[in-house]
Design a protein around this motif. Structure first.
Motif, PDB file in Angstrom:
ATOM      1  N   ARG A  82       0.857  -1.178   0.000  1.00  0.00           N
ATOM      2  CA  ARG A  82       0.000   0.000   0.000  1.00  0.00           C
ATOM      3  C   ARG A  82       0.901   1.237   0.000  1.00  0.00           C
ATOM      4  O   ARG A  82       1.838   1.320   0.789  1.00  0.00           O
ATOM      5  CB  ARG A  82      -0.897  -0.021   1.240  1.00  0.00           C
ATOM      6  CG  ARG A  82      -2.060   0.918   1.187  1.00  0.00           C
ATOM      7  CD  ARG A  82      -3.065   0.532   2.257  1.00  0.00           C
ATOM      8  NE  ARG A  82      -4.062   1.555   2.426  1.00  0.00           N
ATOM      9  CZ  ARG A  82      -5.218   1.372   3.019  1.00  0.00           C
ATOM     10  NH1 ARG A  82      -5.517   0.179   3.508  1.00  0.00           N
ATOM     11  NH2 ARG A  82      -6.077   2.352   3.134  1.00  0.00           N
ATOM     12  N   GLU A  97      -4.411   6.595  -1.727  1.00  0.00           N
ATOM     13  CA  GLU A  97      -3.542   5.439  -1.520  1.00  0.00           C
ATOM     14  C   GLU A  97      -3.903   4.378  -2.542  1.00  0.00           C
ATOM     15  O   GLU A  97      -5.057   4.259  -2.950  1.00  0.00           O
ATOM     16  CB  GLU A  97      -3.733   4.844  -0.122  1.00  0.00           C
ATOM     17  CG  GLU A  97      -3.221   5.708   1.000  1.00  0.00           C
ATOM     18  CD  GLU A  97      -3.426   5.043   2.343  1.00  0.00           C
ATOM     19  OE1 GLU A  97      -2.657   4.097   2.651  1.00  0.00           O
ATOM     20  OE2 GLU A  97      -4.339   5.450   3.066  1.00  0.00           O
ATOM     21  N   THR A  98      -2.897   3.624  -2.949  1.00  0.00           N
ATOM     22  CA  THR A  98      -3.121   2.450  -3.776  1.00  0.00           C
ATOM     23  C   THR A  98      -2.721   1.223  -2.969  1.00  0.00           C
ATOM     24  O   THR A  98      -1.684   1.218  -2.322  1.00  0.00           O
ATOM     25  CB  THR A  98      -2.308   2.481  -5.080  1.00  0.00           C
ATOM     26  OG1 THR A  98      -0.913   2.586  -4.769  1.00  0.00           O
ATOM     27  CG2 THR A  98      -2.729   3.634  -5.974  1.00  0.00           C
ATOM     28  N   GLU A  99      -3.574   0.218  -3.001  1.00  0.00           N
ATOM     29  CA  GLU A  99      -3.263  -1.063  -2.373  1.00  0.00           C
ATOM     30  C   GLU A  99      -3.236  -2.108  -3.474  1.00  0.00           C
ATOM     31  O   GLU A  99      -4.277  -2.467  -4.032  1.00  0.00           O
ATOM     32  CB  GLU A  99      -4.311  -1.413  -1.323  1.00  0.00           C
ATOM     33  CG  GLU A  99      -4.032  -2.714  -0.606  1.00  0.00           C
ATOM     34  CD  GLU A  99      -5.080  -3.046   0.444  1.00  0.00           C
ATOM     35  OE1 GLU A  99      -5.035  -4.187   0.936  1.00  0.00           O
ATOM     36  OE2 GLU A  99      -5.939  -2.204   0.754  1.00  0.00           O
ATOM     37  N   TYR A 118      -5.818  -3.344  -8.132  1.00  0.00           N
ATOM     38  CA  TYR A 118      -5.552  -2.560  -6.933  1.00  0.00           C
ATOM     39  C   TYR A 118      -6.821  -1.910  -6.409  1.00  0.00           C
ATOM     40  O   TYR A 118      -7.810  -1.771  -7.122  1.00  0.00           O
ATOM     41  CB  TYR A 118      -4.473  -1.502  -7.211  1.00  0.00           C
ATOM     42  CG  TYR A 118      -4.843  -0.461  -8.238  1.00  0.00           C
ATOM     43  CD1 TYR A 118      -5.281   0.809  -7.848  1.00  0.00           C
ATOM     44  CD2 TYR A 118      -4.729  -0.712  -9.601  1.00  0.00           C
ATOM     45  CE1 TYR A 118      -5.610   1.777  -8.792  1.00  0.00           C
ATOM     46  CE2 TYR A 118      -5.059   0.246 -10.537  1.00  0.00           C
ATOM     47  CZ  TYR A 118      -5.491   1.484 -10.133  1.00  0.00           C
ATOM     48  OH  TYR A 118      -5.818   2.434 -11.070  1.00  0.00           O
ATOM     49  N   TYR A 121      -7.948   4.289  -2.661  1.00  0.00           N
ATOM     50  CA  TYR A 121      -8.551   4.985  -1.537  1.00  0.00           C
ATOM     51  C   TYR A 121      -8.374   6.485  -1.762  1.00  0.00           C
ATOM     52  O   TYR A 121      -7.301   6.925  -2.152  1.00  0.00           O
ATOM     53  CB  TYR A 121      -7.864   4.612  -0.217  1.00  0.00           C
ATOM     54  CG  TYR A 121      -7.974   3.144   0.140  1.00  0.00           C
ATOM     55  CD1 TYR A 121      -9.010   2.697   0.951  1.00  0.00           C
ATOM     56  CD2 TYR A 121      -7.037   2.231  -0.325  1.00  0.00           C
ATOM     57  CE1 TYR A 121      -9.111   1.348   1.293  1.00  0.00           C
ATOM     58  CE2 TYR A 121      -7.132   0.886   0.009  1.00  0.00           C
ATOM     59  CZ  TYR A 121      -8.160   0.458   0.821  1.00  0.00           C
ATOM     60  OH  TYR A 121      -8.258  -0.870   1.147  1.00  0.00           O
ATOM     61  N   ARG A 126     -12.377   3.899   0.766  1.00  0.00           N
ATOM     62  CA  ARG A 126     -12.258   3.040  -0.410  1.00  0.00           C
ATOM     63  C   ARG A 126     -13.093   3.640  -1.543  1.00  0.00           C
ATOM     64  O   ARG A 126     -14.301   3.803  -1.417  1.00  0.00           O
ATOM     65  CB  ARG A 126     -12.742   1.637  -0.075  1.00  0.00           C
ATOM     66  CG  ARG A 126     -12.493   0.629  -1.145  1.00  0.00           C
ATOM     67  CD  ARG A 126     -12.988  -0.728  -0.656  1.00  0.00           C
ATOM     68  NE  ARG A 126     -12.588  -1.779  -1.552  1.00  0.00           N
ATOM     69  CZ  ARG A 126     -12.228  -2.987  -1.166  1.00  0.00           C
ATOM     70  NH1 ARG A 126     -12.205  -3.288   0.113  1.00  0.00           N
ATOM     71  NH2 ARG A 126     -11.883  -3.888  -2.045  1.00  0.00           N
TER      72      ARG A 126
END
Length: 145
Positions: A82, A97-99, A118, A121, A126
């Motif tokens: 993340r 954010e990227t997960e 991915y 967020y 989310r």
């Protein structure tokens, strides 16, 4: 791979019951620095008289997508990681954010294929489940040679 390349980026952002497609077909430049592939291309910023310089950096287990210009951001993808993203626009800043759930990279002397799944967020919430495919191939000589 040669310096001049064709770039195809496709995918979707799934938000609730809606699907927003990603579709970019453009020409760009490719150069190698050690084991790192750098791909750059320019896109027009819709609604502005400016451009955005995009850089895709592909390594063995990592991909970065950098935007510089009227919009500025840096997204990083590695498996099961993340990363925080600051997305600056003329309208303000978004903390994202990227997960990364899945990252697949296949490179050879003629093409680069990247597939990433991915979660995105925005401001801690989310926002979407996303899938993206990047295909980079040597540009076809348009002179017929």
């Amino acid at each position: 791979m040669k310096e001049f390349v064709d770039i195809e980026i496709s995918g979707t952002h799934l938000r609730y019951d809606e699907s927003d497609p990603i579709a970019v077909n453009i020409s760009g430049n490719h150069y190698i620095d050690g084991d790192i592939h750098n791909i750059t291309y320019v896109e027009e910023a819709q609604g502005f008289d400016e451009i955005i310089l995009n850089t895709i950096i592909v390594q063995k287990n990592r991909v970065e997508i950098i935007k510089e210009g009227v919009v500025n951001s840096k997204m990083v993808f590695t498996n099961n990681s993340r990363f925080k993203v600051v997305y600056n626009t003329p309208f303000g800043r978004l903390d994202m954010e990227t997960e990364t759930k899945l990252l697949l990279i296949d490179m050879n002397e003629y093409e680069i294929n990247v597939y990433v799944e991915y979660i995105l967020y925005i401001e801690g919430d989310r926002a979407s489940n996303s899938k993206m495919r990047i295909h980079i191939v040597e540009a076809v000589d348009k002179k017929g040679g």
